[in-house]
Write an enzyme that holds these catalytic residues in place. Structure first.
Site, PDB file in Angstrom:
ATOM      1  N   GLU A 337       0.985  -1.302   0.032  1.00  0.00           N
ATOM      2  CA  GLU A 337      -0.005   0.040   0.134  1.00  0.00           C
ATOM      3  C   GLU A 337       0.827   1.095   0.065  1.00  0.00           C
ATOM      4  OE1 GLU A 337      -3.880  -1.533   2.378  1.00  0.00           O
ATOM      5  OE2 GLU A 337      -2.112  -1.214   3.740  1.00  0.00           O
ATOM      6  N   CYS A 433     -10.717   1.236   7.612  1.00  0.00           N
ATOM      7  CA  CYS A 433      -9.975   2.476   7.925  1.00  0.00           C
ATOM      8  C   CYS A 433     -10.597   3.711   7.216  1.00  0.00           C
ATOM      9  CB  CYS A 433      -8.504   2.386   7.676  1.00  0.00           C
ATOM     10  SG  CYS A 433      -7.977   1.747   6.106  1.00  0.00           S
TER      11      CYS A 433
HETATM   12  O1  FUB Z   1      -3.052  -0.457   9.212  1.00  0.00           O
HETATM   13  C1  FUB Z   1      -4.087   0.625   9.522  1.00  0.00           C
HETATM   14  C2  FUB Z   1      -4.529   0.983   8.172  1.00  0.00           C
HETATM   15  O2  FUB Z   1      -5.244  -0.158   7.524  1.00  0.00           O
HETATM   16  C3  FUB Z   1      -3.736   1.485   7.138  1.00  0.00           C
HETATM   17  O3  FUB Z   1      -3.604   2.898   7.379  1.00  0.00           O
HETATM   18  C4  FUB Z   1      -4.648   1.285   5.874  1.00  0.00           C
HETATM   19  O4  FUB Z   1      -3.554   1.306   5.034  1.00  0.00           O
HETATM   20  C5  FUB Z   1      -4.968  -0.286   6.179  1.00  0.00           C
HETATM   21  O5  FUB Z   1      -3.943  -1.101   5.891  1.00  0.00           O
HETATM   22 ZN    ZN Z   2      -7.715   3.431   4.734  1.00  0.00          ZN
END
Ligand code: FUB
Ligand code: ZN
Length: 669
Positions: A337, A433
């Site tokens: 990501e 999230c």
């Molecule tokens: O790990 C917490 C949140 O979930 C991250 O900010 C997002 O990218 C997702 O992986």
């Molecule tokens: Zn998010």
């Protein structure tokens, strides 16, 4: 007004979003999004992925009261687990950071209550606060994952287990709720937890010299310090920032299996490969990076640390000059990501997580607070209207996690490299999230539009809003983001006092009229004796009056830097802060066959998409003939494509009319 070098945000209750686009959006958050998300975290949305978030809090509370037996210590798991069918009530479900969904919801509710008092919502929120407090241990520790599943594991895995991330969200919510309602129960819970953390983690002997694997605690602690004046929280934020990336790596102690060559750089994913002051390239997980840089900018401002701000500036240049999508999305690759390398900005496999665009807005505002420069506000506006808003459906009830700039449904369904792309927004996510992050940002948008520094009021974003600063009311009315004209009314400025307005000159305008004069650009403004600073037009006011303004809003054809291979030979369309896209619903399928003629006539037209009032753009172009039966390869012969009109809609409104093709970049004639 006292003079001060850095900018302060205005308390949300001093900013009234009076009408227009952002009133509609904050109303949507109040009316639809907050109730919907409440149902989602309570597992009451039919057909949506369960959250289990509220159940985890209830279970943790029962365990602490001795009413339920704790579940067996699990394996070192980091993915959603099904409820234990034998003892569903005692089992944690979801990601280790599931608690943060409730904290973000509560923060959004707090912003809403500030602007729209609502006893029923406040009652729900108070109940949520009770639930959270009931899950806090005597010693202040508060995290349902560990309380339910692994009490011995507390702070043994700062790298991956997200305790400090959940703490950060708790603290953000706690400050917001206290500021909204004056109720300090959650604030005190956050302070107790912060005290517990400061006891266990820090520079002292016997303390853990660790720091968050997923950043956010840094900016939350800075906020807690600003709210309470308690210096310990700023010290802890500074410790986290200074400790990050130091050798020997703290995470090597937690994960000795990964520690190899002492010279090798590890932990880029967490931006912990080098001390932050030595970093000049944005790497790793994009959301983490945005939160870290936001925290760095906060700490730089609160400790007058120019060196730390310099690091923020270098990272800013790298992100916005080499790694940001035209929509303000960041994170070019699904792998981790994360940021990809410079100029690698693929449209159809983009990650561009909604949270990352939200984080870019957080960071931009903090850069503006440290030292105003309209370029930060230009990026903030770009991210807000495009990469952030695209994360939510127009009805506020479904959400995107990733935000590609090109989508072909069949391709996304069949190509594993695009498995992360959703064709329509989702009701909820196992890892949710993004939706509540969006809600808390949009719900507090007024805090991004204005800052003040001494007698100067900065207008970073134009919107229909009224702010009151030391008894002086400044009312902005305008038609943004569709029309760049409006008026700023000043009322209550008594004789002998002065107020300076710093009005951002947006990057997207060609010429402008402000305060009676018409100007070509900033140079023209300055040449004619008007004051300016770092991209802001300065207006000195000594009495009540109206200041009319009009920023031209031409349709612009934009190209990417030639190093962006994925956009070579293509153009994007923008008008004002809005980036546009082509959608199949307006232009038919096989959008790649279209070519844009930037020299042809262009029209704009007021229109509606699913009830959303927009300005649509029509441009000239051609469509090449489709050839499903043709040979795979053939000798090139000049062909006459069919002239067509291309209809462009705001990028943030795509995928509201069902699954269909979309693209932002279009080949140019
Ligand atoms: O790990 C917490 C949140 O979930 C991250 O900010 C997002 O990218 C997702 O992986
Ligand atoms: Zn998010």
């Amino acid at each position: 007004m006292a003079s001060c070098r850095h900018g302060e945000t205005l308390p949300l209750r001093q900013v009234e979003i009076a009408g227009g686009f952002w009133r509609d959006k904050t109303e949507l958050i109040r009316r639809e999004v907050i109730p919907y998300q409440w149902r989602a975290i309570n597992d009451r949305v039919e057909g949506a992925e369960p959250s289990w978030c509220m159940r985890n809090f209830r279970i943790a509370g029962r365990i602490l009261r001795g009413e339920t037996e704790r579940a067996v210590k699990p394996e070192n798991e980091f993915r959603p687990l099904p409820a234990d069918p034998g003892r569903p009530e005692a089992t944690f479900y979801g990601f280790a950071f599931q608690d943060s969904d409730l904290f973000k919801w509560l923060e959004a509710a707090a912003y809403s209550l500030t602007q729209y008092p609502d006893p029923e919502l406040e009652r729900l929120a108070d109940g949520a606060v009770d639930l959270i407090c009931a899950a806090q241990r005597e010693d202040g520790y508060l995290d349902t994952y560990f309380t339910i599943r692994d009490p011995e594991g507390v702070f043994t895995d700062l790298r991956d287990r997200h305790e400090l991330y959940c703490f950060g969200h708790l603290t953000e919510a706690a400050v917001a709720y206290w500021q909204a309602t004056g109720k300090d129960r959650l604030l005190n819970a956050a302070r107790r937890y912060a005290g517990y953390i400061a006891g266990r983690i820090g520079p002292g002997p016997g303390q853990l010299h660790g720091y968050p694997g997923h950043e956010i605690a840094e900016m939350a602690l800075a906020r807690l310090y600003e709210a309470t004046g308690e210096r310990a929280w700023l010290e802890l934020a500074k410790f986290f920032i200074d400790e990050r990336g130091r050798r020997p790596y703290y995470y090597d102690r937690e994960h000795p299996e990964g520690a190899g060559d002492p010279a090798a750089e590890r932990y880029q994913y967490q931006q912990a490969h080098r001390p932050v002051r030595e970093q000049d390239e944005a790497v790793g997980h994009a959301v983490r990076a945005m939160y870290l840089y936001s925290g760095m900018a906060d700490v730089a401002r609160l400790t007058e640390d120019e060196g730390l701000f310099e690091a923020c500036r270098r990272l800013w240049s790298d992100v916005t000059g080499r790694k940001m999508y035209i929509t303000g999305g960041v994170g070019g690759t699904v792998h981790g990501e994360a940021f990809s390398h410079a100029y690698d900005l693929p449209a159809d496999t983009a990650y561009a997580e909604t949270c990352a665009a939200v984080g870019l807005v957080f960071w931009a505002r903090r850069m503006l607070q440290y030292r105003p420069d309209s370029r930060y506000a230009d990026v903030m506006e770009r991210a807000l209207y495009n990469g952030v808003l695209s994360g939510m459906a127009l009805d506020g009830k479904s959400f995107f996690y990733t935000n590609p700039l090109e989508c072909v449904p069949e391709d996304c369904r069949r190509d594993q490299r695009k498995a992360h792309i959703r064709l329509v927004r989702q009701k909820w996510f196992g890892c949710a999230c993004c939706p509540p992050n969006l809600a808390r940002l949009i719900g507090s948008v007024g805090q991004y539009a204005f800052t003040r520094a001494g007698d100067r009021l900065y207008l970073h974003l134009l919107m229909d809003a009224a702010v009151t600063v030391d008894g002086v009311r400044v009312e902005v009315s305008c038609g943004m983001p569709w029309d760049g004209a409006g008026t700023i009314r000043i009322r209550g400025l008594e004789r002998g006092r002065r107020l300076e307005l710093a009005l951002r000159l947006p990057e997207w305008t060609d010429h402008f009229s402000v305060d009676g004069g018409t100007y070509q650009d900033m140079e023209d403004w300055i040449a004619r004796g008007r004051a300016a600073e770092e991209g802001y037009l300065l207006l000195e006011l000594e009495a009540d009056r109206d200041v009319p303004f009009a920023f031209s809003m031409p349709v612009r054809f934009l190209r990417a830097n030639r190093r962006v291979r994925e956009a070579a030979g293509q153009l994007a369309v923008a008008r004002g802060p809005i980036v546009y896209c082509l959608e199949e619903a307006d232009n038919g399928p096989e959008l790649h066959l279209l070519r844009l003629d930037p020299t042809g006539p262009t029209e704009t037209e007021r229109a509606e998409i699913c009830g959303e009032r927009i300005v649509a753009v029509t441009t000239a172009g051609v469509r090449e003939a489709d050839e499903p039966e043709g040979a795979l390869y053939a000798r090139h012969r000049p062909e006459e494509p069919t002239p067509v009109r291309l209809r462009w809609i705001p990028y943030y409104t795509w995928a509201n009319r069902g699954e269909n093709e979309m693209r932002v970049w279009c080949r140019s004639l």
